[in-house]
Design an enzyme around this catalytic site. Structure first.
Site, PDB file in Angstrom:
ATOM      1  N   ASP A   1       0.867  -1.169   0.000  1.00 18.22           N
ATOM      2  CA  ASP A   1       0.000   0.000   0.000  1.00 18.22           C
ATOM      3  C   ASP A   1       0.915   1.233   0.000  1.00 18.22           C
ATOM      4  O   ASP A   1       2.136   1.126   0.091  1.00 18.22           O
ATOM      5  CB  ASP A   1      -0.982  -0.018   1.183  1.00 18.22           C
TER       6      ASP A   1
HETATM    7  C1  BGC Z   1      -5.104   3.196   0.231  1.00 16.15           C
HETATM    8  C2  BGC Z   1      -5.320   2.159  -0.841  1.00 16.15           C
HETATM    9  C3  BGC Z   1      -5.175   2.778  -2.205  1.00 16.15           C
HETATM   10  C4  BGC Z   1      -3.812   3.437  -2.296  1.00 16.15           C
HETATM   11  C5  BGC Z   1      -3.510   4.034  -3.651  1.00 16.15           C
HETATM   12  C6  BGC Z   1      -3.854   4.003   0.009  1.00 16.15           C
HETATM   13  O1  BGC Z   1      -3.768   5.073   0.888  1.00 16.15           O
HETATM   14  O2  BGC Z   1      -5.051   2.544   1.484  1.00 16.15           O
HETATM   15  O3  BGC Z   1      -6.574   1.571  -0.686  1.00 16.15           O
HETATM   16  O4  BGC Z   1      -5.346   1.818  -3.200  1.00 16.15           O
HETATM   17  O5  BGC Z   1      -3.738   4.454  -1.318  1.00 16.15           O
HETATM   18  O6  BGC Z   1      -4.194   5.200  -3.883  1.00 16.15           O
END
Ligand code: BGC
Length: 741
Positions: free
Chosen positions: A287
């Site tokens: 993530d």
């Molecule tokens: C979130 C994810 C997301 C990623 C990319 C993160 O902060 O937890 O769910 O896919 O950002 O934008």
């Protein structure tokens, strides 16, 4: 992190690939057979040509154009996310394909969560549909729009089961039940990927967040999760396991710890469970800065440590932070990571790129970019929203409203809301902001063209100012009926949007009280991204419609239900607590040795609150009524080795109009070596019946349905009695039993 635009746009190309029984788009079956690029050796051939630097470069994912260009200059970039626009994406791809030594194309990712330009209702709402075809329709529309606009890969579906309504990300998943979440998630994976995600209308999906993110203590986002092995495997893992079986291309690690070990460094969940026992052959993406965050978690002392923890644990691609690229060579020299580990990660990423067809067709046709929802996409979004609404109360009945009504007062801060109707993660696609969602006022005007429709906000969503109440009351007094639209703004749920109380924010409850004071008929429409504590509404509003964040066609879909064009048939995918102090409260809980008993002080309950939720999981009303009876089991015994039992029941529409009922099947294992939930959903079927009509619904149970994981993560099917409950909510009373032998 201010890295995503907020607004939804327009755009859309959609071709129905078939029509499911619900009328929504059908979702083709998918699987994960050994693919062509694996068989023909292209992945291995390419891997053999790569230098260490090139390999590490494939493990890097960056989230903006400038950083991507810098990384491309040294050839060290595997993918880019959150950049939209076909021309921009092609420009980056040209650099990768024409100016890097091995011409390896980039993979382009985006959070297409519930729509690219056509926003469907939020996933939690889709959970309320109890109809996997709703999630599938969202995914096929999204896939077509996004892929034709140059995106290859979506960070969805989110399938985090949660018992935490304070957690803002409850909006992004399917609620509190692993079985329901699994059915919806798998349908969504199939809707995105189809049978072959190299198709110009498909995306590679990403099962996220792996794993147990929904267990965040206190509902505070990113917070600690300490979970037993049995709960990890019985509650949080099932949707992921099923998604892997359905061929999901990628998986995203979660921000939380799992029993002391952050997911990004957790070899048990990533390496042993996901890649080992599930046999996942796609790649794991971190993530956002999740690898780097191992330092603040306290698992790693510095970036090199973080990379040395994450790569061997099973994180293949690093999002935003750059520790793999920076320290990979050093770590290899120090033997803290191995060549095999690097090769395995690269191989997985290349395989997905091959399966996407990127080596053969790296560019997108800019003329085909989708910038506005098509009429077909809008119709699918409207239908999905209608199927996702839940009627919580309807005394009188006040609803449905007559289309011949002479005057309607719309009151409440969300009555003219636009983007708030999209909820979290709305439309990151191209063409943003050109098509705001249809407001409730406009939806009502269109549904009742002969009526005088007035609007009076009364207050804001979260302010303290009550000076608008008088005007709202005046409007209510002047109208035949008042529709009060209250709830949460889009920003109140989603990521980093935890709330410590889940009441109606601000003075909205007082606004409802002020409308009640007029003595005129009114209904409350809720727009929100999580369960709310609404005992006041339950006691005082004649009718309550839970509309969630219904998406780009929100106002029309709400009017469809208010005026009875659509008879609501949604059911709650999550319990509604009476008060925040009850949380966590969920239907599939274990019994204590002293279950709540109002007559006995020494039982499990609160002194100051009635036990149980305000509205239970699976609950939802209709404008008609149903009877479920005639429960039958095909056998009284099921062999633990391959046995099968058919459970059937008759459902009859006993009211005066056509409508939908969701017949739900719950099981309970009353005596087991790991105490079992008091009920577990193991089947549901949404049926549409004309007035007076009936049908028989049949569920097939196998040992998979009666077994559970123990604290050694071993699946057990134990002999003994299994209780069966069938009905229209988790409080179902029709019951029978069978014996597992
Ligand atoms: C979130 C994810 C997301 C990623 C990319 C993160 O902060 O937890 O769910 O896919 O950002 O934008």
């Amino acid at each position: 992190m201010n890295r995503r635009s907020l607004l939804a746009g327009v755009g859309g190309l959609l071709a129905a690939s078939g029509v499911a029984s619900s009328g929504l788009l059908a979702t083709p079956a998918a699987a994960d057979p050994v693919s062509r690029p694996e068989r023909d050796g292209r992945v291995e051939a390419l891997l053999r040509k790569m230098t260490l630097a090139e390999k590490l470069g494939q493990l890097q994912l960056l989230g903006n154009e400038a950083d991507a260009r810098t990384a491309l200059a040294t050839g060290q970039l595997g993918g880019v996310f959150s950049v939209v626009g076909a021309a921009k994406l092609n420009a980056l791809q040209h650099i990768a394909v024409e100016q890097t030594r091995l011409r390896i194309p980039l993979i382009f990712g985006l959070d297409v969560i519930h729509g690219y330009t056509t926003n469907f209702p939020i996933p939690l709402a889709q959970g309320s549909s109890f109809d996997p075809a709703v999630a599938g329709a969202d995914a096929s529309v999204s896939a077509k729009e996004a892929r034709r606009s140059g995106i290859h890969w979506t960070y969805a579906p989110m399938m985090d089961v949660t018992h935490e309504p304070r957690w803002g990300r409850i909006a992004e998943g399917y609620g509190e039940d692993p079985y329901l979440a699994t059915k919806l998630a798998v349908s969504k994976v199939r809707g995105y990927q189809g049978d072959d995600y190299s198709s110009p209308d498909r995306l590679a999906a990403c099962a996220k967040h792996f794993v147990a993110y929904g267990g965040a203590e206190g509902g505070r986002d990113y917070n600690t999760v300490d979970v037993s092995l049995q709960r990890l495997h019985n509650l949080y893992l099932p949707p992921f396991k099923a998604s892997v079986e359905a061929g999901v291309a990628t998986v995203m690690a979660s921000f939380n710890t799992i029993s002391g070990v952050p997911a990004h460094g957790n070899g048990y969940v990533l390496h042993d469970v996901l890649k080992g026992s599930y046999g996942f052959r796609g790649f794991v993406v971190s993530d956002y800065t999740g690898v780097q965050e191992l330092i603040l978690h306290g698992l790693a002392g510095d970036g090199a440590d973080a990379a040395a923890a994450a790569l061997p644990a099973g994180v293949d691609m690093e999002m935003v932070s750059t520790n793999y690229v920076q320290y990979g060579q050093q770590l290899l020299a120090q033997r803290r990571i191995t060549n095999d580990q690097i090769d395995d990660a690269v191989r997985r990423i290349l395989l997905v790129k091959f399966k996407l067809g990127l080596f053969d067709r790296p560019y997108v046709d800019e003329a085909g970019e989708v910038k506005a929802p098509s009429p077909v996409a809008l119709a699918a979004a409207r239908q999905a929203a209608g199927r996702s609404m839940v009627l919580l109360k309807n005394d009188g009945p006040v609803l449905p409203l007559a289309k011949t009504v002479r005057s309607v007062a719309v009151v409440g801060p969300l009555g003219t809301a636009t983007y708030d109707l999209n909820g979290t993660w709305s439309g990151l696609g191209t063409g943003a902001a050109t098509t705001p969602p249809v407001t409730v006022v406009d939806g009502i005007k269109a549904a009742a063209p002969g009526a005088t429709v007035t609007y009076s906000a009364g207050c804001t969503v979260d302010g303290a100012d009550t000076s608008g109440f008088a005007a709202a009351q005046q409007a209510a007094r002047a109208a035949d009926v008042t529709v009060v639209v209250v709830g949460e703004t889009a920003a109140m749920s989603g990521e980093a949007a935890a709330r410590s109380t889940i009441d109606l924010p601000g003075v909205q409850q007082q606004l409802v009280a002020a409308i009640k004071e007029t003595g005129k008929p009114f209904v409350v429409v809720l727009v929100n991204g999580r369960p709310l504590t609404i005992p006041y509404l339950h006691d005082n509003a004649p009718a309550i419609l839970e509309a969630w964040a219904p998406g780009v066609q929100g106002g029309n879909a709400i009017a469809d239900v208010l005026f009875g064009t659509v008879n609501p048939g949604g059911k709650l995918p999550v319990s509604f607590p009476r008060a925040v102090g009850q949380i966590p409260i969920y239907y599939n809980h274990e019994n204590t040795g002293r279950p709540a008993d109002p007559a006995n002080k020494y039982t499990s309950k609160y002194l100051d609150l009635e036990s149980g939720p305000l509205y239970e999981f699976g609950f939802g009303l209709s404008y008609t009524t149903f009877r479920i009876d005639g429960l039958r089991l095909s056998d009284t015994r099921m062999s633990s080795r391959g046995g099968r039992i058919q459970v059937s029941a008759k459902v009859t529409n006993t009211g005066g109009r056509a409508g939908d009922e969701v017949v739900q099947l719950y099981l309970r294992d009353p005596v087991a070596t790991i105490v079992q939930p008091v009920r577990r959903l193991r089947g549901f079927q949404r049926v549409t019946l004309a007035a007076g009509a009936s049908t028989t619904v049949t569920f097939t149970l196998t040992p998979d349905d009666v077994g559970f994981y123990d604290n050694a993560a071993k699946f057990r099917v134990e002999p003994g009695k299994i209780e069966v409950y069938v009905g229209n909510s988790s409080a179902a009373t029709l019951t029978s039993s069978f014996t597992v032998t």
